[in-house]
Design a protein around this motif. Structure first.
Motif, PDB file in Angstrom:
ATOM      1  N   LEU A   7     -10.234 -35.126 -20.425  1.00  0.00           N
ATOM      2  CA  LEU A   7     -11.019 -34.233 -21.275  1.00  0.00           C
ATOM      3  C   LEU A   7     -10.248 -33.833 -22.526  1.00  0.00           C
ATOM      4  O   LEU A   7     -10.834 -33.718 -23.607  1.00  0.00           O
ATOM      5  CB  LEU A   7     -11.429 -32.986 -20.480  1.00  0.00           C
ATOM      6  N   TRP A  97     -17.292 -30.668 -25.265  1.00  0.00           N
ATOM      7  CA  TRP A  97     -16.067 -31.147 -24.613  1.00  0.00           C
ATOM      8  C   TRP A  97     -15.090 -30.004 -24.378  1.00  0.00           C
ATOM      9  O   TRP A  97     -14.425 -29.952 -23.337  1.00  0.00           O
ATOM     10  CB  TRP A  97     -15.403 -32.247 -25.439  1.00  0.00           C
ATOM     11  N   LYS A 100     -16.314 -28.138 -21.335  1.00  0.00           N
ATOM     12  CA  LYS A 100     -16.005 -28.865 -20.102  1.00  0.00           C
ATOM     13  C   LYS A 100     -14.518 -28.767 -19.773  1.00  0.00           C
ATOM     14  O   LYS A 100     -14.147 -28.615 -18.603  1.00  0.00           O
ATOM     15  CB  LYS A 100     -16.424 -30.336 -20.238  1.00  0.00           C
ATOM     16  N   LEU A 101     -13.685 -28.849 -20.799  1.00  0.00           N
ATOM     17  CA  LEU A 101     -12.244 -28.731 -20.589  1.00  0.00           C
ATOM     18  C   LEU A 101     -11.903 -27.342 -20.057  1.00  0.00           C
ATOM     19  O   LEU A 101     -11.104 -27.201 -19.124  1.00  0.00           O
ATOM     20  CB  LEU A 101     -11.501 -28.997 -21.896  1.00  0.00           C
TER      21      LEU A 101
END
Length: 311
Positions: A7, A97, A100-101
């Motif tokens: 990620l 992103w 999500k990280l």
């Protein structure tokens, strides 16, 4: 950490994309400004005008050489608009992103802060067993595919030989399948052959169904990868994600009963790999009991963990 690293790489790529889009916009703006200034020198000032407003100005220059210069300015406005839209899309992808990280980092932190080592060991052992099972099952699947191919070919040969009057083109002078067709049995076409294959579950659809039932999703995915390193790397990452999900689920379920875990010293991993015992938290006590199954050929070792409050 594998997911977090992946990620992080995606975040970096998304950041590069955003900066690239910003650079494209700046380039278009400079070109736009250059064209506007050139027109000002020729007596036409389009500074700050929208495309619609420029259209009205352009009506007075349709039959002049300035018409195409004005088109160029409008073209740059469209370029800026398109590049701005791409920037917005790239920025949203970057946000996604990063989200999500952040979620993965928080998951890892939650696990590190709340998962007793015995639970980590239990699930690492599960992953090891699952990994080994998938390797064995993959190898067994290769053998199974070959068995199906052999069964199908033998059935086709038997059918052709049993119907020589309609299969002369496939047989040699001794009544055997010609060498040419031996290598291409699947393309032999005879009336009744497909029905015969279907009755024996050896037609295309039946074979695909049997293969799917034998393999399952993970093995089928592995079978699509010809490079062994890629295949094993995919399996490891897939099981690592599943391990993390199982750990989060178990910790959440235990914490729901006992609150913050303060003592898991009585939890034990049995010789067969199950985890059992008691967990104490700041809000109570829970009994953990594992029911397991599988573990060798047909079924991957799996378990169901019960978490019950203790009064």
């Amino acid at each position: 950490m594998a997911d977090i690293k992946n990620l992080e790489e995606r975040v970096v790529k998304a950041e590069v994309k955003v900066e690239k889009c910003k650079g494209t916009i700046e380039r278009h703006k400079k070109q736009y400004e250059k064209k506007v200034q050139a027109l000002i020198k020729k007596g036409v000032d389009l500074t700050g005008l929208s495309k619609e407003e420029i259209d009205k100005v352009q009506d007075g220059y349709r039959q002049t050489e300035l018409n195409w210069d004005i088109y160029d300015v409008k073209g740059k406005l469209e370029d800026i608009k398109g590049a701005t839209k791409k920037l917005e899309e790239a920025e949203q992808i970057l946000v996604n992103w990063n989200d999500k990280l952040s979620i993965e980092i928080n998951k890892d932190k939650f696990i590190q802060d709340n998962a007793p080592q015995v639970i980590k060991d239990f699930l690492e052992d599960w992953k090891k067993k699952a990994y080994e099972w998938h390797i064995r099952r993959y190898d067994a699947y290769q053998e199974f595919k070959e068995e199906l191919r052999s069964e199908r070919n033998n059935l086709i040969i038997e059918f052709v030989k049993a119907n020589p009057e309609v299969a002369e083109r496939y047989l040699d002078e001794n009544g055997n399948i010609q060498d040419y067709w031996q290598k291409d049995l699947i393309n032999i076409r005879l009336k009744g052959l497909e029905s015969h294959l279907k009755e024996n579950e050896l037609d295309y659809r039946s074979i695909e169904s049997r293969k799917s039932n034998f393999a399952g999703g993970n093995i089928l995915k592995m079978d699509s990868m010809y490079d062994e390193k890629e295949r094993l790397n995919w399996l490891d990452k897939t099981l690592e994600r599943e391990k993390k999900a199982k750990m989060l689920d178990l910790i959440h379920r235990i914490s729901k009963v006992v609150g913050e875990i303060t003592d898991a010293s009585s939890l034990r991993i049995s010789g067969k790999g199950s985890i059992d015992g008691f967990v104490i938290g700041d809000k109570g006590k829970a009994k953990v009991n594992t029911i397991d199954a599988g573990g060798w050929n047909i079924q991957c070792w799996h378990y169901r963990t019960l978490v019950d409050p203790v009064k």
